[in-house]
Design a protein around this motif. Sequence first.
Motif, short mmCIF file in Angstrom:
data_model
loop_
_atom_site.label_atom_id
_atom_site.label_comp_id
_atom_site.label_asym_id
_atom_site.label_seq_id
_atom_site.Cartn_x
_atom_site.Cartn_y
_atom_site.Cartn_z
N THR A 120 -18.18 33.62 16.58
CA THR A 120 -17.29 34.78 16.80
C THR A 120 -16.96 35.03 17.97
O THR A 120 -15.83 35.59 18.05
CB THR A 120 -18.70 36.11 16.33
N LEU A 121 -17.54 34.88 18.96
CA LEU A 121 -17.05 35.04 20.35
C LEU A 121 -15.89 34.12 20.91
O LEU A 121 -14.98 34.51 21.52
CB LEU A 121 -18.00 34.68 21.50
N SER A 122 -15.57 33.00 20.10
CA SER A 122 -14.31 32.19 20.40
C SER A 122 -13.25 32.39 19.60
O SER A 122 -12.21 31.77 19.73
CB SER A 122 -14.95 30.60 20.29
N GLN A 123 -13.54 33.40 18.56
CA GLN A 123 -12.40 33.82 17.88
C GLN A 123 -11.08 34.31 18.75
O GLN A 123 -9.77 34.16 18.46
CB GLN A 123 -12.55 34.99 16.90
N GLY A 124 -11.22 34.59 20.00
CA GLY A 124 -9.87 35.19 20.81
C GLY A 124 -9.36 34.06 21.30
O GLY A 124 -8.37 34.05 21.92
N ALA A 125 -9.98 32.95 21.40
CA ALA A 125 -9.59 31.66 21.60
C ALA A 125 -9.23 31.47 23.22
O ALA A 125 -8.11 31.04 23.55
CB ALA A 125 -8.16 31.27 21.07
N ARG A 126 -9.85 32.33 24.01
CA ARG A 126 -9.72 32.39 25.34
C ARG A 126 -10.97 31.76 26.06
O ARG A 126 -10.84 31.28 27.23
CB ARG A 126 -9.58 33.79 26.06
N ILE A 127 -12.02 31.23 25.73
CA ILE A 127 -12.93 30.64 26.45
C ILE A 127 -12.46 29.36 26.57
O ILE A 127 -12.18 28.62 25.72
CB ILE A 127 -14.34 30.74 25.25
N ARG A 128 -12.75 28.71 27.86
CA ARG A 128 -12.09 27.40 28.28
C ARG A 128 -13.51 26.49 28.49
O ARG A 128 -13.46 25.37 28.39
CB ARG A 128 -11.58 27.67 29.59
N ARG A 129 -14.66 27.04 28.61
CA ARG A 129 -15.71 26.37 28.80
C ARG A 129 -16.96 26.72 28.43
O ARG A 129 -17.19 28.29 28.49
CB ARG A 129 -15.97 25.92 30.22
N LEU A 130 -17.69 26.44 27.68
CA LEU A 130 -19.44 26.94 27.03
C LEU A 130 -20.32 26.22 27.65
O LEU A 130 -20.33 24.79 27.46
CB LEU A 130 -19.21 26.83 25.58
N TYR A 131 -21.28 26.83 28.18
CA TYR A 131 -22.49 26.33 28.58
C TYR A 131 -23.50 26.64 27.62
O TYR A 131 -23.91 27.88 27.61
CB TYR A 131 -23.08 26.66 30.09
N LEU A 132 -24.14 25.75 27.11
CA LEU A 132 -25.04 26.29 25.71
C LEU A 132 -26.36 25.62 26.28
O LEU A 132 -26.72 24.41 26.25
CB LEU A 132 -24.44 25.49 24.42
N GLU A 133 -27.34 26.67 26.25
CA GLU A 133 -28.83 26.17 26.24
C GLU A 133 -29.41 25.50 25.09
O GLU A 133 -29.07 26.07 24.16
CB GLU A 133 -29.60 27.30 27.07
N VAL A 134 -30.10 24.49 25.21
CA VAL A 134 -30.84 23.87 24.00
C VAL A 134 -32.19 23.78 24.41
O VAL A 134 -32.65 23.47 25.78
CB VAL A 134 -30.21 22.52 23.55
N ASN A 135 -33.19 24.09 23.50
CA ASN A 135 -34.62 24.04 24.09
C ASN A 135 -35.26 23.52 22.65
O ASN A 135 -35.08 24.17 21.55
CB ASN A 135 -35.08 25.15 24.43
N TYR A 136 -36.25 22.68 22.79
CA TYR A 136 -37.32 22.21 21.78
C TYR A 136 -37.93 23.52 20.92
O TYR A 136 -37.98 23.61 19.72
CB TYR A 136 -38.19 21.16 21.80
N LEU A 137 -38.57 24.23 21.83
CA LEU A 137 -39.18 25.16 21.43
C LEU A 137 -38.57 26.44 20.63
O LEU A 137 -39.33 27.08 19.87
CB LEU A 137 -40.28 25.65 22.39
N THR A 138 -37.29 26.41 20.87
CA THR A 138 -36.41 27.49 20.24
C THR A 138 -35.45 26.84 19.05
O THR A 138 -34.57 27.36 18.75
CB THR A 138 -35.74 28.44 21.08
N SER A 139 -35.66 25.56 18.87
CA SER A 139 -34.82 24.71 17.87
C SER A 139 -35.29 25.00 16.70
O SER A 139 -36.07 25.70 16.16
CB SER A 139 -34.97 23.31 18.32
N ASN A 140 -34.29 24.49 15.61
CA ASN A 140 -34.71 24.94 14.23
C ASN A 140 -35.80 23.91 14.00
O ASN A 140 -36.49 24.04 12.83
CB ASN A 140 -33.45 24.35 13.17
#
Length: 351
Positions: A120-140
Amino acid sequence: MQGFNQDIPIARFFACVFFIALGFALLVAGLVFIVDPYAIWRHQSSHKINTIRLEIPNSSQTSAAVLRSTLNPPDVLILGSSRVRRGFNETLASSLYGGNVQVAGIDALPLSTARDLFFTLSQGARIRRLYLEVNYLTSNACETKNENAVTKNELDLPFHYLSPENAVIYSLRTLKINLFPPRSFDSYFDKQGRYYDDQAKGATRAGGAQAHESRFKQLFKTIASACQNHANNAADIRDLTAIFHLAQTRQIEVILLILPVSEKWQTRIRQAGLVPQAAQWKREVTLLASQFHVPLLDYELRNGESDHSDNVSPSMPMFWDETHFSNRLGDQLLRAMLDASGRSSIRPKIP
């Protein structure tokens, strides 16, 4: 009833009720706009009101992130859990990275919701870089559920899913905290964007150590009980693959983050016997990231910086609690993240 009708007609009575309700709604809407607890309309305050911003309540965090992205499209998006929201100073990040940085921290954010939110946030196509947190305890792999999670369809209409009750309550709290001095138990962001928390929740108050231990013991028990006896990583792999494919299509650089937790929290993970599962999960995520040429920055075990006992700065300890690090550590991480991904400024994409 007949006498009442002679005093005031029914139509006039209901008209009075309608206009009274309308006036009250306009009054509340005006108060919300003036105080602006979500910092949606104002980013720089010119007077005392709004110099302190409270945390966005859980039920409105996702929708508020969409609104902020729509009104002020980011060049860099830092997406993750509440640790991201409390640990990273958005103002400093924007200065360091040479572009508009949006810190979107959603409580207990699972990868499935992170995927929908990024789409949803990338629909404006302006984001140049995404830092995404990943964590086992909040994983699927750990089937924890966020009761206030917003679905993908709901993200398209964020105004409909902001909680009016939360808006009113937090507007009044923001007004109060600006009119009167902050109290020791107020959690808020100051005008520089730095987060402050109630240290009395930890071990700083008499009897606080026992309460702190009991609270986090129960919290970890709830989280760990949702984790399976194996990594069960297929759902995470699907979600990350979808994120990587979309990022490639829209020419968005992706960098995965594993953020630090205190030594006490690491001890809980070891005592619960979750280290093998977490290690397997991390290996599979790392392998997938390498296939897409996506860097993974692992700061979970930074030497000397994961020590919860390091409270030499009373107003800004290294960790607020066992899981949430402060801006004191977050500032160091922001610089390290920039060094690892290149120090070139993130310039907005010209349409």
